[in-house]
Design a protein around this motif. Structure first.
Motif, PDB file in Angstrom:
ATOM      1  N   ARG A 191       0.327  -3.151  -3.691  1.00 17.65           N
ATOM      2  CA  ARG A 191       1.793  -3.133  -3.721  1.00 17.65           C
ATOM      3  C   ARG A 191       2.351  -3.376  -2.317  1.00 17.65           C
ATOM      4  NH1 ARG A 191       3.092  -1.240  -8.773  1.00 17.65           N
ATOM      5  NH2 ARG A 191       5.300  -1.128  -8.215  1.00 17.65           N
ATOM      6  N   GLU A 192       1.885  -4.478  -1.713  1.00 16.33           N
ATOM      7  CA  GLU A 192       2.247  -4.781  -0.336  1.00 16.33           C
ATOM      8  C   GLU A 192       2.747  -6.229  -0.194  1.00 16.33           C
ATOM      9  OE1 GLU A 192      -0.960  -1.930   2.058  1.00 16.33           O
ATOM     10  OE2 GLU A 192      -1.269  -4.105   1.934  1.00 16.33           O
ATOM     11  N   ILE A 193       3.746  -6.384   0.665  1.00 21.12           N
ATOM     12  CA  ILE A 193       4.164  -7.689   1.176  1.00 21.12           C
ATOM     13  C   ILE A 193       3.815  -7.686   2.657  1.00 21.12           C
ATOM     14  CG2 ILE A 193       6.092  -9.254   1.590  1.00 21.12           C
ATOM     15  CD1 ILE A 193       7.531  -7.895  -0.777  1.00 21.12           C
ATOM     16  N   VAL A 194       2.954  -8.594   3.046  1.00 20.10           N
ATOM     17  CA  VAL A 194       2.402  -8.577   4.405  1.00 20.10           C
ATOM     18  C   VAL A 194       2.826  -9.835   5.157  1.00 20.10           C
ATOM     19  CG1 VAL A 194       0.295  -8.508   5.789  1.00 20.10           C
ATOM     20  CG2 VAL A 194       0.431  -7.216   3.639  1.00 20.10           C
ATOM     21  N   PHE A 195       3.285  -9.634   6.399  1.00 16.14           N
ATOM     22  CA  PHE A 195       3.537 -10.730   7.331  1.00 16.14           C
ATOM     23  C   PHE A 195       2.543 -10.574   8.475  1.00 16.14           C
ATOM     24  CE2 PHE A 195       7.491  -9.975   5.093  1.00 16.14           C
ATOM     25  CZ  PHE A 195       7.900 -11.253   4.742  1.00 16.14           C
ATOM     26  N   ASP A 196       1.553 -11.447   8.496  1.00 21.39           N
ATOM     27  CA  ASP A 196       0.463 -11.348   9.459  1.00 21.39           C
ATOM     28  C   ASP A 196       0.696 -12.352  10.593  1.00 21.39           C
ATOM     29  OD1 ASP A 196      -1.878 -10.813  10.762  1.00 21.39           O
ATOM     30  OD2 ASP A 196      -3.174 -11.815   9.300  1.00 21.39           O
ATOM     31  N   GLN A 197       1.050 -11.824  11.757  1.00 21.55           N
ATOM     32  CA  GLN A 197       1.344 -12.658  12.930  1.00 21.55           C
ATOM     33  C   GLN A 197       2.329 -13.780  12.586  1.00 21.55           C
ATOM     34  OE1 GLN A 197      -2.556 -13.947  14.296  1.00 21.55           O
ATOM     35  NE2 GLN A 197      -2.793 -12.109  15.540  1.00 21.55           N
ATOM     36  N   PRO A 198       3.500 -13.413  12.057  1.00 19.11           N
ATOM     37  CA  PRO A 198       4.465 -14.459  11.679  1.00 19.11           C
ATOM     38  C   PRO A 198       4.961 -15.228  12.899  1.00 19.11           C
ATOM     39  CG  PRO A 198       5.502 -12.299  11.651  1.00 19.11           C
ATOM     40  CD  PRO A 198       4.037 -12.049  11.868  1.00 19.11           C
ATOM     41  N   TYR A 199       5.275 -16.483  12.690  1.00 19.13           N
ATOM     42  CA  TYR A 199       5.888 -17.305  13.732  1.00 19.13           C
ATOM     43  C   TYR A 199       6.900 -18.218  13.058  1.00 19.13           C
ATOM     44  CZ  TYR A 199       3.200 -21.335  12.163  1.00 19.13           C
ATOM     45  OH  TYR A 199       2.678 -22.358  11.409  1.00 19.13           O
ATOM     46  N   LEU A 200       7.847 -18.670  13.840  1.00 16.32           N
ATOM     47  CA  LEU A 200       8.828 -19.629  13.350  1.00 16.32           C
ATOM     48  C   LEU A 200       8.869 -20.816  14.303  1.00 16.32           C
ATOM     49  CD1 LEU A 200      11.769 -17.293  12.236  1.00 16.32           C
ATOM     50  CD2 LEU A 200      10.300 -18.663  10.760  1.00 16.32           C
ATOM     51  N   PRO A 201       8.848 -22.019  13.775  1.00 12.85           N
ATOM     52  CA  PRO A 201       8.945 -23.194  14.644  1.00 12.85           C
ATOM     53  C   PRO A 201      10.304 -23.245  15.331  1.00 12.85           C
ATOM     54  CG  PRO A 201       9.097 -23.829  12.342  1.00 12.85           C
ATOM     55  CD  PRO A 201       8.747 -22.381  12.356  1.00 12.85           C
ATOM     56  N   GLN A 202      10.429 -24.089  16.339  1.00 15.32           N
ATOM     57  CA  GLN A 202      11.616 -24.123  17.176  1.00 15.32           C
ATOM     58  C   GLN A 202      12.886 -24.465  16.407  1.00 15.32           C
ATOM     59  OE1 GLN A 202      11.985 -23.235  20.508  1.00 15.32           O
ATOM     60  NE2 GLN A 202       9.934 -22.404  20.134  1.00 15.32           N
ATOM     61  N   PHE A 203      12.767 -25.174  15.289  1.00 17.95           N
ATOM     62  CA  PHE A 203      13.978 -25.552  14.556  1.00 17.95           C
ATOM     63  C   PHE A 203      14.483 -24.440  13.642  1.00 17.95           C
ATOM     64  CE2 PHE A 203      10.378 -27.111  12.045  1.00 17.95           C
ATOM     65  CZ  PHE A 203      10.663 -26.648  10.775  1.00 17.95           C
ATOM     66  N   LEU A 204      13.793 -23.279  13.627  1.00 17.61           N
ATOM     67  CA  LEU A 204      14.228 -22.149  12.808  1.00 17.61           C
ATOM     68  C   LEU A 204      14.351 -20.905  13.672  1.00 17.61           C
ATOM     69  CD1 LEU A 204      12.035 -22.541   9.573  1.00 17.61           C
ATOM     70  CD2 LEU A 204      14.440 -23.143   9.866  1.00 17.61           C
ATOM     71  N   ASP A 205      15.537 -20.329  13.693  1.00 17.63           N
ATOM     72  CA  ASP A 205      15.741 -19.057  14.385  1.00 17.63           C
ATOM     73  C   ASP A 205      15.625 -17.882  13.422  1.00 17.63           C
ATOM     74  OD1 ASP A 205      16.244 -20.205  16.914  1.00 17.63           O
ATOM     75  OD2 ASP A 205      18.320 -20.618  16.330  1.00 17.63           O
TER      76      ASP A 205
END
Length: 737
Positions: A681-695
């Motif tokens: 019952r988990e939603i996991v974000f593992d080392q998330p990153y966003l490219p430069q065109f997304l803040d």
């Protein structure tokens, strides 16, 4: 040959291909689909291709028309006003793909002596059309914006060739069935054809109100329009006998409401994505709309058809990859794909169809040529990767949903697929899964790169089978890992341990036999003599997807994939520049495929190679901004990216194509390191990153195990902050930064 026959008894058949032999089922590039930029609609087993004016102009190389179950039911349909073709003002699809809207106006019109009788842009024609349950509906409104009255003649010309889709693609037939004389009534015409397969096919065109003149290929309306007045006409084109004589206007309203509701209901299952970049938002909106337009409701659930115009049907590999790309967004698609493919899993041995017990479908066709065996694709099993991908997808679906009931129901099919890998997939007993045709029909190459010249050696000579592709071994590794996880959940720890052991052994052997130190990457394949195809290719990137690559090999492979010879700036080429047979304008030997780049980016992210995965994401997003409707095509040419210029398009690329449409959705998941675990019952974000065109990226209605959450992700320097905005039910949101 009976079902018990093994592939080793027939593996010598059709193994050797004639060098440079033309591909029998290739699509000839007689004209460019990109040049036409067609407008497409789809519902169920029906799709339509029109030009920007809403017309279908029959002719050599033209794919335009209305198709139903692989037969073109309308090959010609165009509008004339006073004997002249109207001028296009604009043409657009609704954001949800339900309807095509075309705005036209009159050109300057003269009488027979050259005297102008009507200046341009005084008569407006609005065409709105959509598909619903095997029929196209059109509402056609003609308005007079002049200050004087006008008497106009509006003609609609039509024709049905009842060509099989493979005929439209270029196949020649020695014999065809019987085209019957049209049956003309006051408000309708019936066009029909009796195929050699014994199937009667009909197209019924009905008008409301009835035209003033009706012929076998033309309907003429005489319109007297006062200033500032308009007239509306309704047209229904049915692939079949259509409905009774009830009001077309009421029928159109009801059908339009149902078409919108059906798309809204299916897409409402999905999580929604809202980013800080409005161009990206519009691109993602089109991706989602295209994906759901291509999804067809079957008795087994939703199933994404591969692409328009050439592949609007069931494909196993394409649907499984599309299911994996969209699994985080809407697991119902994966469930429908798994149920359908399980129901059509091969149970007997059929050499013409390349079917072997336990094997998963490659393709289904419903047209006359398939029914007669003129093409082998009625129920065709000639893909080497659909079967391990089926097991992989089942495992991923189970982790995502915790749907024990479906996995238990599918377990006999999963066991049969695993059995196929051992018994039939490993054709020569060397521990690798290979392909080779049983007859000289069907596809010579049976990986995802299925062109006749796509598998070759460092000197350019074509490989001789049975051929073991690098990516197929990765899928087998993923299938065994998935089988282990499912067996463990089902309480069979001993069976799970056996598959984990097999997977570990494959990892060691694969590293020894496929990694090439000099190339700095994995070889393309091993041929039938166990000679390596020492070619730098994108196939190596698939090895990262399932974790088959050793960590140190992953970094080297990524470096090779991101070299300028491979990474064009728009994406990773199928074959690196400078390799034999490299051609950036080819289908598989130097082109760029969005779905494959999304797969590679997922593999890069798996090994923590965020910068490289981000470059792939940025390249594909930048490419989409140059495409009509911001649709990523099936593929585009592999020429290098140049400042202030867009990508070079491939002439016969399908658009929309399901696994291309879903590629940005998979890229979002990889970028965010997103996984959903129903058991935990988990939603996991593992080392998330966003490219430069997304803040910022806002995900709404992420569901897991009956719970849901809305989550905002914000880029702050090199970090991404995860903020839970709303939570319903028992679910944890974990951020590993």
């Amino acid at each position: 040959m009976d079902a018990a026959a093994t592939p080793r008894a027939t593996s010598a058949m059709a193994e050797e291909e004639t060098a440079e032999s033309p591909e029998r089922f290739a699509i000839p590039a007689a004209s460019s689909l990109h040049e036409r930029r067609p407008r497409t609609l789809k519902h169920g087993d029906t799709f339509a291709v029109f030009d920007h004016s809403g017309d279908a102009i029959a002719g050599p190389g033209s794919p335009e028309g209305i198709y139903h179950k692989d037969t073109r039911h309308l090959s010609h349909f165009h509008l004339m006003l006073n004997g002249a073709r109207p001028i296009l003002l604009s043409s657009s699809l609704r954001d949800d793909n339900v309807a095509l809207n075309c705005d036209l106006s009159n050109p300057d019109m003269s009488d027979g002596r050259g005297k102008k009788v009507l200046s341009n842009d005084l008569i407006h024609i609005r065409r709105v059309r959509f598909l619903w349950q095997g029929a196209m509906y059109e509402r056609l409104t003609v308005g007079n914006y002049d200050r004087v009255a006008h008497s106009l003649s509006l003609e609609l010309y039509f024709e049905a060739d009842f060509a099989d889709l493979f005929e439209v693609r270029g196949s020649k037939r020695e014999r065809r069935g019987t085209v019957h004389e049209p049956v003309v009534a006051a408000d309708s015409v019936r066009l029909s054809y009796d195929g050699l397969d014994g199937v009667h096919r009909a197209t019924v065109i009905r008008f409301e109100p009835a035209p003033q003149s009706m012929a076998a290929n033309r309907a003429q309306f005489l319109l007297d329009l006062e200033p500032r007045s308009s007239r509306t006409l309704i047209v229904r084109i049915s692939c079949g006998d259509g409905s009774d004589g009830t009001s077309l206007r009421r029928e159109l309203i009801r059908a339009y409401r149902n078409a919108r509701r059906a798309l809204r209901d299916s897409s409402s299952r999905a999580a929604s994505i809202l980013a800080s970049n409005e161009v990206f938002n519009r691109s993602v909106q089109r991706c989602v709309a295209d994906t759901y337009m291509l999804v067809t409701e079957t008795p087994h659930g939703p199933y994404p058809y591969a692409g328009i115009p050439w592949y609007s049907t069931v494909f196993g590999r394409d649907a499984l990859i599309t299911a994996l790309e969209t699994l985080w967004l809407d697991p119902e698609i994966a469930g429908g794909v798994l149920r359908y493919l399980a129901a059509h899993q091969a149970r007997t041995f059929d050499p013409v169809a390349d079917a072997e017990p336990g094997k998963i479908l490659h393709e289904v066709r419903q047209g006359e040529m398939a029914e007669l065996g003129e093409v082998p694709f009625r129920h065709y099993y000639g893909s080497i990767d659909s079967t391990p991908l089926f097991v992989m997808t089942a495992g991923a679906y189970f982790e995502r949903t915790g749907d024990d009931a479906l996995i238990e129901a599918l377990w006999p099919n999963i066991e049969a697929a695993l059995g196929w890998i051992d018994r039939f997939g490993d054709r020569d007993g060397d521990g690798y899964v290979e392909y080779g045709r049983h007859t000289d029909e069907g596809l010579a190459n049976q990986g995802w790169k299925d062109s006749h010249d796509s598998i070759f050696h460092a000197d350019g000579t074509l490989a001789v089978g049975p051929i073991a592709l690098a990516e197929v071994q990765a899928y087998v590794y993923g299938a065994w890992q998935a089988a282990a996880a499912m067996l463990r959940a089902l309480g069979d720890e001993e069976g799970a341990a056996a598959y984990r052991t097999r997977a570990a052994d494959l990892r060691d052997r694969f590293d020894r036999d496929f990694f090439d130190e000099e190339l700095g990457t994995y070889v393309l394949a091993l041929d039938g003599n166990k000679q390596a195809c020492r070619v730098k290719s994108s196939n190596a990137g698939h090895v990262l997807l399932t974790g088959l690559a050793l960590p140190e090999r992953a970094a080297l492979t990524a470096r090779t994939l991101m070299e300028p010879a491979s990474f064009s700036g728009w994406g990773i080429r199928t074959i690196a520049a400078g390799q034999p047979r490299y051609n950036p304008m080819s289908y598989h030997n130097g082109s760029i495929w969005p779905h494959e780049n999304a797969i590679i980016a997922a593999g890069l992210a798996r090994y923590g190679l965020r910068r490289e995965a981000s470059a792939v994401f940025e390249g594909l997003f930048a490419a989409s901004t140059y495409v009509d409707l911001r649709r990523l095509p099936e593929l585009f040419c592999g020429f290098s990216r140049r400042p202030a210029q867009g990508p070079t398009f491939y002439p016969v690329s399908c658009i929309p194509q399901a696994w291309a449409a879903a590629a940005p959705l998979f890229l979002i998941q990889s970028s965010l390191g997103l996984s959903l675990d129903a058991a935990a019952r988990e939603i996991v974000f593992d080392q998330p990153y966003l490219p430069q065109f997304l803040d910022d990226v806002y995900l709404r209605n992420l569901t897991v195990a009956g719970a849901r959450a809305d989550i905002m992700l914000h880029r702050s320097g090199s970090k991404v902050l995860v903020d839970v905005r709303k939570r319903e039910g028992d679910v944890r949101v974990i951020a590993r930064v």
